[in-house]
Enzyme design. Sequence first.
Site, PDB file in Angstrom:
ATOM      1  N   HIS A  76      24.897  31.478  40.118  1.00  0.00           N
ATOM      2  CA  HIS A  76      24.561  32.907  40.194  1.00  0.00           C
ATOM      3  C   HIS A  76      23.773  33.285  38.941  1.00  0.00           C
ATOM      4  O   HIS A  76      24.044  32.788  37.851  1.00  0.00           O
ATOM      5  CB  HIS A  76      25.831  33.754  40.282  1.00  0.00           C
ATOM      6  CG  HIS A  76      25.576  35.127  40.812  1.00  0.00           C
ATOM      7  ND1 HIS A  76      25.542  35.417  42.158  1.00  0.00           N
ATOM      8  CD2 HIS A  76      25.326  36.297  40.179  1.00  0.00           C
ATOM      9  CE1 HIS A  76      25.290  36.696  42.329  1.00  0.00           C
ATOM     10  NE2 HIS A  76      25.150  37.266  41.138  1.00  0.00           N
ATOM     11  N   ASP A 107      32.540  45.149  45.741  1.00  0.00           N
ATOM     12  CA  ASP A 107      31.244  44.908  45.104  1.00  0.00           C
ATOM     13  C   ASP A 107      30.098  45.368  46.000  1.00  0.00           C
ATOM     14  O   ASP A 107      29.104  45.901  45.516  1.00  0.00           O
ATOM     15  CB  ASP A 107      31.086  43.420  44.742  1.00  0.00           C
ATOM     16  CG  ASP A 107      29.788  43.187  43.966  1.00  0.00           C
ATOM     17  OD1 ASP A 107      29.596  43.883  42.948  1.00  0.00           O
ATOM     18  OD2 ASP A 107      28.970  42.356  44.384  1.00  0.00           O
ATOM     19  N   ARG A 119      25.345  51.165  41.794  1.00  0.00           N
ATOM     20  CA  ARG A 119      24.864  50.859  40.432  1.00  0.00           C
ATOM     21  C   ARG A 119      23.350  50.709  40.423  1.00  0.00           C
ATOM     22  O   ARG A 119      22.680  51.102  39.467  1.00  0.00           O
ATOM     23  CB  ARG A 119      25.514  49.565  39.919  1.00  0.00           C
ATOM     24  CG  ARG A 119      26.964  49.745  39.521  1.00  0.00           C
ATOM     25  CD  ARG A 119      27.612  48.427  39.192  1.00  0.00           C
ATOM     26  NE  ARG A 119      26.965  47.721  38.112  1.00  0.00           N
ATOM     27  CZ  ARG A 119      26.775  46.392  38.086  1.00  0.00           C
ATOM     28  NH1 ARG A 119      27.197  45.627  39.071  1.00  0.00           N
ATOM     29  NH2 ARG A 119      26.181  45.834  37.066  1.00  0.00           N
ATOM     30  N   SER A 146      31.393  42.297  38.999  1.00  0.00           N
ATOM     31  CA  SER A 146      30.540  42.199  40.184  1.00  0.00           C
ATOM     32  C   SER A 146      30.275  40.728  40.526  1.00  0.00           C
ATOM     33  O   SER A 146      30.487  40.283  41.656  1.00  0.00           O
ATOM     34  CB  SER A 146      29.220  42.931  39.904  1.00  0.00           C
ATOM     35  OG  SER A 146      28.241  42.569  40.834  1.00  0.00           O
ATOM     36  N   LYS A 182      32.516  38.211  43.618  1.00  0.00           N
ATOM     37  CA  LYS A 182      31.831  37.508  44.719  1.00  0.00           C
ATOM     38  C   LYS A 182      32.075  36.007  44.634  1.00  0.00           C
ATOM     39  O   LYS A 182      32.389  35.350  45.607  1.00  0.00           O
ATOM     40  CB  LYS A 182      30.317  37.721  44.625  1.00  0.00           C
ATOM     41  CG  LYS A 182      29.833  39.073  45.016  1.00  0.00           C
ATOM     42  CD  LYS A 182      28.326  39.101  45.169  1.00  0.00           C
ATOM     43  CE  LYS A 182      27.557  39.125  43.868  1.00  0.00           C
ATOM     44  NZ  LYS A 182      27.601  40.382  43.137  1.00  0.00           N
TER      45      LYS A 182
END
Length: 452
Positions: free
Chosen positions: A100, A179, A186, A201, A205
Site C-alpha cells: 500500500h 474507512d 477526508r 485508514s 483495510k
Amino acid sequence: MLNTSWTFIIGWIFLICRMNPVEIIKLKRNNYPLTENQIKFFIEGYLQGDITDYQMSAFLMAVYFNGMNDEETFYLTDIMLNSGEIIDLNFLDMPKVDKHSTGGVGDKTSLIIAPLVASCGIAVPMISGRGLGHTGGTLDKLESIPGFNVNYSVPDFKRIIKETGVVLIGQTGELAPADKRIYSLRDVTATVECIPLITSSIMSKKLAEGADGIVLDVKIGNGANLPDKEKSVELAKKLISTAKKFGKKAIAVLTDMEEPLGRNIGNWLEVEECIEMMNGSMIPDLYKLTNVLSGAMIFLGGKASGIDEGEKIAGQKLIDKSAYKKFLEIVKIQNGDVKYIKDWSNLKRGKFKRQVLASEDGFITEMTAMDFGYASIELGCGRKRVEDKVDYLAGIILHKKCGNEVRENDIICELYSGSETKLESGFNRLKDAVRISKTKPPERKLILDILD
Ligand code: URA
C-alpha cells in the site's frame, strides 16, 4: 490553587464519561485524549447514521489539528478494522502479501505489482482506495477500464483470489466500511495529512484483507500526503508498529515524491502507462520503484532471500510478460473489458488538449508533484465533492522530467480534459509548477530508505 496539569486531569475525568457527539468533538477540539469507548461510540454512531457527515468532518478536523496519542490511534484502527469482516485466507496454501502507498502523484505501481507478485506464486489480496486529496487512487484507475468491478462480497473476494491468486477491490459495506465512508469525507475536507488518520485508514483495510505481510510505500516530498520528511518517517514507523501489533510482517520503503512518478497522471492514462511497461517499455523511475516494492513483497512472501534477489525475480516477470498475462486474467475475472486493454495503443484521451511549453532554454530543476496533482483534479481526474464523477480520460502526459534539458517552446507536458473550462483551470494550476535553470540539477534519489 490547582496547577494546570491538575486542572487538565480533573477536566478530562469530568468529560471522560460524556457520550454525546458534540461533546466528543469538543473534547478532541480542546486537545483531550479520547477513550476507546468514546472513539467506538463516534465511529459506530457514524456508520449507523446517528452521527452526521458534518459532525464527522468536524471531528476529523479536530484530530487533524490535535492529533491522537498511540493508544487512541490503536483504538481507532481496531474499531475501524472491526467495523467490518476480517477475511481469513488460510484456505490458500501459499504466502499472502500486499502493498500500500501513502499516496502520490502518478503513482500507479499497484496495477503492475499486484499481477507481477501474484505471478510468483504469492497471493495478493488488495483493498485499495480512490483518489485522496491531490493524490490518485487505484480504484479510480481500475474503473477507467470499462466494466471493471471493484465491489465484491467476501465470498466472491475469496473465489477470485483462489482462482487467480490476486484480487483488487475497494472498501465495501462488509470490508473496512468505516474507512470507506471516512476516506471519501477526508478527500474533500482537507483532513488527509494526519498521521493517526492515515495509519487507521491504511491499516484497517490492510488488516481486513487477510495478508500475512505488508509492504508500505511511504512517500516523502511536496507531492506526498505528509510533505514534511520527519513526519513521513514517523508515519512509516507507526505503520510498521501497528502492523506488528496485529501480528503482521511489514517493510516500509521511503520513496521520493518531489516530482510525479512516471510519465502519465490521470486514471486511464496511468493504466495505459502500466500496460506499456508490462509490454516492454522502459520508464526508469516507475520501473525502479515497481521492482523494489515487488522485490520486498517477494522477500516477505519467502520466495527470495532478500529484497535484491526479489528485485531480480520481479524484473524477470516483467520481461517474460508474466505480469501482463496475470493482469489480463485479473481484468477478465473482475469483469473488465479485455478488448479495451488489448487495444490500449489506440490512444484514448479527453477531447480537449493543451500543451505547457518551456519558457526558456535550460534544465528542468523542479516539477512540483503537488501542483501536478491539484492540476489533475482541476482537469477532472479527482473530486472536489463526495458526489463528483471523475473524468477517466482526463490527465497529463509528461514529455520531460526533472534533470532533462529543454529548448524554449519544447513541450513539457500535454493536458487532456473532457471539458474546455476544466482544461483551462488545470492549465492555470500548472503555471508555477515547472522551474528551469541554466545549470543541470543533481540527480534525485528515488529510494530513500527501507525500514522493517
Ligand atoms: N492511503 C489510504 O488508504 N489512506 C490514507 O489516509 C492515505 C493513503
